[in-house]
Design an enzyme around this catalytic site. Structure first.
Site, mmCIF file in Angstrom:
data_model
loop_
_atom_site.group_PDB
_atom_site.id
_atom_site.type_symbol
_atom_site.label_atom_id
_atom_site.label_comp_id
_atom_site.label_asym_id
_atom_site.label_seq_id
_atom_site.Cartn_x
_atom_site.Cartn_y
_atom_site.Cartn_z
ATOM 1 N N ARG A 328 0.801 -1.235 0.000
ATOM 2 C CA ARG A 328 0.000 0.000 0.000
ATOM 3 C C ARG A 328 0.826 1.274 0.000
ATOM 4 O O ARG A 328 0.388 2.289 -0.514
ATOM 5 C CB ARG A 328 -1.015 -0.015 1.152
ATOM 6 C CG ARG A 328 -2.067 -1.118 0.956
ATOM 7 C CD ARG A 328 -3.178 -1.057 1.999
ATOM 8 N NE ARG A 328 -4.048 0.077 1.796
ATOM 9 C CZ ARG A 328 -4.135 1.108 2.621
ATOM 10 N NH1 ARG A 328 -3.411 1.160 3.716
ATOM 11 N NH2 ARG A 328 -4.967 2.094 2.348
ATOM 12 N N TYR A 332 0.116 3.766 -3.153
ATOM 13 C CA TYR A 332 -0.414 5.126 -2.985
ATOM 14 C C TYR A 332 0.035 5.817 -1.709
ATOM 15 O O TYR A 332 -0.703 6.615 -1.139
ATOM 16 C CB TYR A 332 -1.947 5.164 -3.131
ATOM 17 C CG TYR A 332 -2.741 3.997 -2.597
ATOM 18 C CD1 TYR A 332 -3.365 3.104 -3.476
ATOM 19 C CD2 TYR A 332 -2.901 3.786 -1.241
ATOM 20 C CE1 TYR A 332 -4.107 2.036 -2.998
ATOM 21 C CE2 TYR A 332 -3.652 2.719 -0.754
ATOM 22 C CZ TYR A 332 -4.247 1.849 -1.646
ATOM 23 O OH TYR A 332 -4.982 0.793 -1.173
ATOM 24 N N CYS A 359 13.250 -6.072 -4.934
ATOM 25 C CA CYS A 359 14.145 -5.377 -5.856
ATOM 26 C C CYS A 359 13.349 -4.343 -6.645
ATOM 27 O O CYS A 359 13.038 -4.525 -7.834
ATOM 28 C CB CYS A 359 14.806 -6.380 -6.777
ATOM 29 S SG CYS A 359 15.694 -7.595 -5.823
ATOM 30 N N GLU A 360 13.001 -3.287 -5.933
ATOM 31 C CA GLU A 360 12.131 -2.237 -6.462
ATOM 32 C C GLU A 360 12.338 -1.057 -5.527
ATOM 33 O O GLU A 360 12.070 -1.173 -4.330
ATOM 34 C CB GLU A 360 10.682 -2.755 -6.387
ATOM 35 C CG GLU A 360 9.620 -1.932 -7.029
ATOM 36 C CD GLU A 360 9.669 -2.003 -8.546
ATOM 37 O OE1 GLU A 360 9.690 -0.918 -9.133
ATOM 38 O OE2 GLU A 360 9.700 -3.099 -9.112
#
Ligand SMILES: *Cc1c(COP(=O)(O)O)cnc(C)c1O
Length: 429
Positions: A328, A332, A359-360
């Site tokens: 979440r 957003y 990996c982000e």
């Protein structure tokens, strides 16, 4: 503490009267904990207040917030109905022996297969979103030789002033048919002409994280006026008015505390007065709380794996979960409260970003959190995670999803077990 099921003893965070550090040691992390008493209490607030306040009413648990068999069982025991938004949720609800006549099938893109499956399950109501779905439900009901009870989803043209991503009631929406444009009137007329559709009423859902009843007053005003228009122009009296989602929850101290029972009483007065003014019989009123049933009954535990400080920039804390179990913040920038579950009495002089393991770069749980100087192995608790965490979880990076452990009167039991490597490979041919 943001909810009264949280407390501190000997520097440890307690949840539902249980030491979270002990539960982490027993079950491992990441770990979803659910407070069964709180979940039941949240159900009772809606059921009792709606039962007391309206001539006829039923709260429906919006099960997309947390869909698992044990939760469906508890919701059924507490006497609520349920919203489902897919054949998958319906399948789970049925496997929990949820009374199908109290299930409402939502969604703006139901397939023929789902429509057919839902009818075979004996689902109580379809909440029909659009004209294409109306035709499909009519055709499939005719094939099966049944008359399907239905509500029609309308958009009242209200922006609830919450996040755009969770607003659904404005005219420009992918959900429902707008009243303002005159299309809703045509939609109702069409439904009334179909022999295999039994139209029972209308639905509107304006959005989520609603903290005041003004949104419900506005929704009710528009919907009741529309019901009067249906009576005058089509000679049709809607028996059911579904006012949509429930109230907001406290993710942080800055979110207000809502007296849900009191607010429901005021909404009921408003509906009564509106009906009297328009000469309408009082409809059966439905509401669809999701997060306010499960959110504060949930908490997630993580173990810190590393910390680092980049001088002149910021400090990072990385935990053993992240967007796979709670997407979440990545989606957003949702707010959460984070507590150092095993070091509650330590000074919080370390401002950091709590990042996930994926990996982000956007995989974060929260930014600018004040915590003690953490070390590898310390526990973090993210509060109010009962809604839209497990139900939004993914296997990104081939990470196994955490278990759900229920806490009930001093007892703890696994409702959903931890995913295994075998589960992760189960669909490979
Ligand atoms: C998501 C949703 C709800 C539940 O919203 P919460 O904020 O979880 O209470 C209710 N009704 C509809 C139609 C929804 O899409």
């Amino acid at each position: 503490m943001i909810c009264d099921n949280l407390s501190v003893k000997n520097g440890h965070l307690y949840f539902a009267g249980r030491d979270t550090t002990e539960l982490a040691a027993r079950y491992g992390t990441p770990l979803y904990l659910m407070d069964e008493e709180r979940l039941r209490r949240n159900c009772r607030v809606y059921r009792e207040a709606m039962g007391r306040s309206f001539a006829s009413a039923l709260p429906l648990y919006a099960s997309k917030a947390l869909a698992c068999r044990r939760v469906y069982e508890i919701i059924a025991e507490e006497g609520l109905g349920a919203d489902v938004v897919s054949a998958g949720e319906l399948y789970l609800a049925r496997s929990a022996a949820f009374p199908m006549d109290k299930v409402f099938f939502h969604g703006n893109s139901k397939t023929d297969e789902e429509i057919s499956f839902a009818m075979d399950c004996g689902v109580g109501y379809f909440i029909i979103d659009n004209a294409d779905e109306l035709a499909a439900v009519e055709r499939i009901a005719a094939e099966k030789g049944i008359r399907q009870k239905a509500l029609l989803r309308l958009t009242p043209g209200i922006d609830p002033h919450t996040f755009a991503a969770v607003s659904t009631g404005q005219v420009d929406s992918k959900f429902g048919v707008p009243i303002e444009t005159g299309q809703a009137l045509t939609f109702v007329r069409q439904a009334l002409e179909l022999p295999h559709i039994h139209l029972r009423g209308i639905h509107a859902h304006v959005g989520s994280q609603v903290f005041t009843s003004q949104v419900f007053y506005d929704t009710a005003d528009i919907m009741l006026r529309f019901m009067a228009e249906l009576r005058d122009k089509l000679g049709y009296t809607a028996e059911i008015l579904n006012l949509g989602g429930g109230y907001g929850v406290r993710y942080t101290q800055s979110d207000p505390v809502v007296d849900i029972a009191g607010e429901i009483g005021k909404v009921a007065e408003h509906v009564k007065a509106g009906c009297a003014a328009l000469g309408l019989p009082e409809p059966m009123v439905l509401m669809e709380p999701g997060r306010s049933i499960v959110a504060d009954a949930g908490l997630t535990l993580y173990t810190v794996q590393s910390t680092k400080t980049i001088p002149g920039y910021r400090s990072y804390v990385s935990v053993d979960g992240g967007m796979t179990d709670n997407p979440r913040y990545a989606l957003y920038h949702a707010s959460y409260t984070i507590e150092p579950a095993g070091r509650m009495d330590d000074e919080r002089d370390f401002v950091c970003t709590v990042g996930g393991r994926c990996c982000e770069s956007g995989d974060m749980i929260q930014e600018d959190v004040a915590l003690p100087r953490l070390q590898r192995g310390d526990l973090l608790a993210v509060l109010t995670t009962g809604a839209y965490n497990h139900s939004m979880a993914s296997n990104y990076n081939t990470v196994a999803r955490p278990p759900i452990v229920m806490l009930s009167g001093g007892r703890d039991y696994v409702a959903v077990r931890r995913e295994t490597f075998a589960d992760l490979a189960a669909r490979e041919l």
